[in-house]
Design a protein around this motif. Sequence first.
Motif, short mmCIF file in Angstrom:
data_model
loop_
_atom_site.label_atom_id
_atom_site.label_comp_id
_atom_site.label_asym_id
_atom_site.label_seq_id
_atom_site.Cartn_x
_atom_site.Cartn_y
_atom_site.Cartn_z
N VAL A 4 -24.61 -2.11 65.79
CA VAL A 4 -24.55 -1.45 67.10
C VAL A 4 -25.96 -1.49 67.69
CG1 VAL A 4 -22.63 0.05 66.46
CG2 VAL A 4 -24.97 0.85 66.13
N GLN A 5 -26.03 -1.32 69.01
CA GLN A 5 -27.34 -1.39 69.67
C GLN A 5 -28.17 -0.15 69.32
OE1 GLN A 5 -26.50 -4.84 70.54
NE2 GLN A 5 -28.38 -4.20 71.58
N GLU A 6 -29.41 -0.39 68.93
CA GLU A 6 -30.34 0.71 68.66
C GLU A 6 -30.57 1.49 69.96
OE1 GLU A 6 -33.78 -0.27 65.76
OE2 GLU A 6 -34.65 -0.17 67.77
N GLY A 7 -30.47 2.80 69.89
CA GLY A 7 -30.69 3.61 71.08
C GLY A 7 -29.56 3.53 72.07
N GLY A 8 -28.44 2.98 71.65
CA GLY A 8 -27.31 2.81 72.57
C GLY A 8 -26.39 4.03 72.62
N VAL A 9 -25.20 3.82 73.14
CA VAL A 9 -24.24 4.92 73.31
C VAL A 9 -23.80 5.44 71.94
CG1 VAL A 9 -22.27 3.32 73.46
CG2 VAL A 9 -22.10 5.62 74.47
N ARG A 10 -23.66 6.77 71.86
CA ARG A 10 -23.18 7.41 70.64
C ARG A 10 -22.24 8.55 71.03
NH1 ARG A 10 -25.50 3.52 69.19
NH2 ARG A 10 -27.13 3.28 67.61
N SER B 267 -30.39 4.75 75.89
CA SER B 267 -31.50 4.29 76.73
C SER B 267 -31.24 2.92 77.35
CB SER B 267 -32.78 4.24 75.90
OG SER B 267 -32.61 3.40 74.77
N ILE B 268 -30.05 2.38 77.15
CA ILE B 268 -29.69 1.08 77.72
C ILE B 268 -29.08 1.29 79.11
CG2 ILE B 268 -28.25 -0.96 77.41
CD1 ILE B 268 -28.39 -0.36 74.36
N ASP C 275 -21.99 13.95 68.85
CA ASP C 275 -22.62 14.38 67.59
C ASP C 275 -23.69 13.39 67.12
OD1 ASP C 275 -21.00 12.26 66.99
OD2 ASP C 275 -19.70 13.34 65.59
N GLY C 276 -23.92 12.34 67.88
CA GLY C 276 -24.94 11.36 67.52
C GLY C 276 -24.41 10.23 66.66
N ASP C 277 -23.14 10.30 66.28
CA ASP C 277 -22.57 9.26 65.43
C ASP C 277 -22.14 8.04 66.26
OD1 ASP C 277 -22.94 10.81 63.23
OD2 ASP C 277 -20.87 11.54 63.14
N GLN C 278 -22.04 6.91 65.58
CA GLN C 278 -21.53 5.70 66.23
C GLN C 278 -20.07 5.91 66.64
OE1 GLN C 278 -22.14 2.36 63.64
NE2 GLN C 278 -24.32 2.81 63.35
N SER C 279 -19.69 5.23 67.71
CA SER C 279 -18.34 5.42 68.24
C SER C 279 -17.74 4.06 68.62
CB SER C 279 -18.40 6.31 69.48
OG SER C 279 -19.10 5.64 70.52
N VAL C 280 -16.49 4.10 69.03
CA VAL C 280 -15.84 2.88 69.53
C VAL C 280 -16.63 2.31 70.72
CG1 VAL C 280 -13.79 2.02 70.73
CG2 VAL C 280 -13.54 3.43 68.67
N TYR C 281 -17.18 3.21 71.52
CA TYR C 281 -18.02 2.78 72.65
C TYR C 281 -19.22 1.96 72.13
CZ TYR C 281 -15.60 6.28 75.58
OH TYR C 281 -14.66 7.02 76.26
N TYR D 297 -18.04 -1.57 71.39
CA TYR D 297 -17.85 -2.33 72.63
C TYR D 297 -19.20 -2.70 73.25
CZ TYR D 297 -12.79 -2.14 73.23
OH TYR D 297 -11.44 -2.34 73.11
N GLU D 298 -20.15 -1.77 73.19
CA GLU D 298 -21.47 -2.04 73.76
C GLU D 298 -22.13 -3.22 73.04
OE1 GLU D 298 -24.80 0.78 72.99
OE2 GLU D 298 -24.79 1.02 75.17
#
Lengths: 350, 101
Positions: A192-198, A140-141, A201-207, A210-211
């Motif tokens: 990591v940013q809440e509601g940010g890029v994932r 949502s960012i 599968d919904g898991d946190q990523s390298v993206y 970076y975000e």
Amino acid sequence: MIELGADTDMVRAHAQAMRTGAKTLRERISTLGSTVRSVTWTGPDAEEFRTTAESQFTEAGALLESIDRRSDELLEHADEQDLVSSVDGAGGEGDGTAGPGGDEAGTVKDPGDAEGTDPADEDIPEDDEALDPEDSGQGSIGDCYLLSSLQSLAQRDPDFLREHVKEVEPGVYEVTMYDEHGDRVVYQVESVQEGGVRGADGDQSVYSLYERAYTMHLDARGEDINGGYPEDAMETLTGRSADAYDSLSIDELAEQIDRGHLVNADTGGMDDPSHDSIVGNHAYTVSSVDTEAGTVTVTNPWTAGDPNAPKNVTMSHEEYRETFGRTTVGRTVEKGVFEGIGIGDGIGWF
Amino acid sequence: MTTEEQVAIALGAVTPWRDLQLAIKGFSGETGASYAKVIVRAGDDSQLVRIELGETAEVRDGLSIRLDEVPPPSRPEDGPAPTGRGRVLVTVRAADEDGAG
């Protein structure tokens, strides 16, 4: 004197070489202009030729002025370098500004519990699948300009992404980015940013890492991550210059892709694009160009599977020009002196 | 019973609301002709709904969206515009038993 990052004598010598080279080119263009103007040739073709030539001489003059300005910038950098390298100079490790181009780098630490963040997971994967844009989904960012740039990096130079992220202890990562001078800054990321890029599968990523690092980078400058320019994101990610163009021909686009450069297209300033599958005020990765078919394929940072905003869209180059008001080119290697000059602006190569 | 909630959808981003994903395909901020094209996604189902400012559109039974606010229009004379800046405000009204999808 403690020397950090660069030999300032060499930097000054390089600046002088640029200025000398520009002077030589200026003299040769002047001679060429005299030759063109002295030829006895009349008629419409002659007029058209002279008009085109004069226009190109003018543009060449602007280019040479740009080189002169770059030369001045180098001299300024050398002066700044001498200042921070001196015993009594400003700067230093820990303030996020140290280590121009060298191993010493400032570190900016994540408080770990900032509002709007979640703790970072351990062992976030960095394999090809994890970096694949197809498996990434924006949240949502409003940071499509950043995510499309990261997708470009993942496509063109995935090792660069991996080399700039390191898990230093479980759930704590060092993400290396660059400041406005191209100097390395390490962001120690614990969230990591809440509601940010994932990932898909919904898991946190390298993206996601970076975000978070980019948010910290902007926070330090009093800026919001919602809304930005791809060239700023590319330069922060790579430490190399990026350029924005109103339009590029399909051959120019293909050339940039072939060189391994990062290429983005965006509809910034276009509130409601006519293309059915392209979102307004949004940035895409230019993933491939087919010069034979005359098509360009762009990749959306959003999650795949939405027919109203597909992950990948292939369109004719004409549609591309109508849809995207801006194309941005970045790089992970040093820009050549004449590289990027002449594309998209009708100047051409000398 | 219905639930009504105002939601800010960032331009160029995907905003979750319950199990829906909301996004803006495009909009116009021109006075007297303002609208937004809202993408409403629930799982594999995606709808594109055009809504005039102040109007309400039925997305499906038990779910409607009213357009409350759009950003001012982008103007070429303002120079290069950033992407992802600005938001559209909508009010989502859903029947509770509908679960918004």
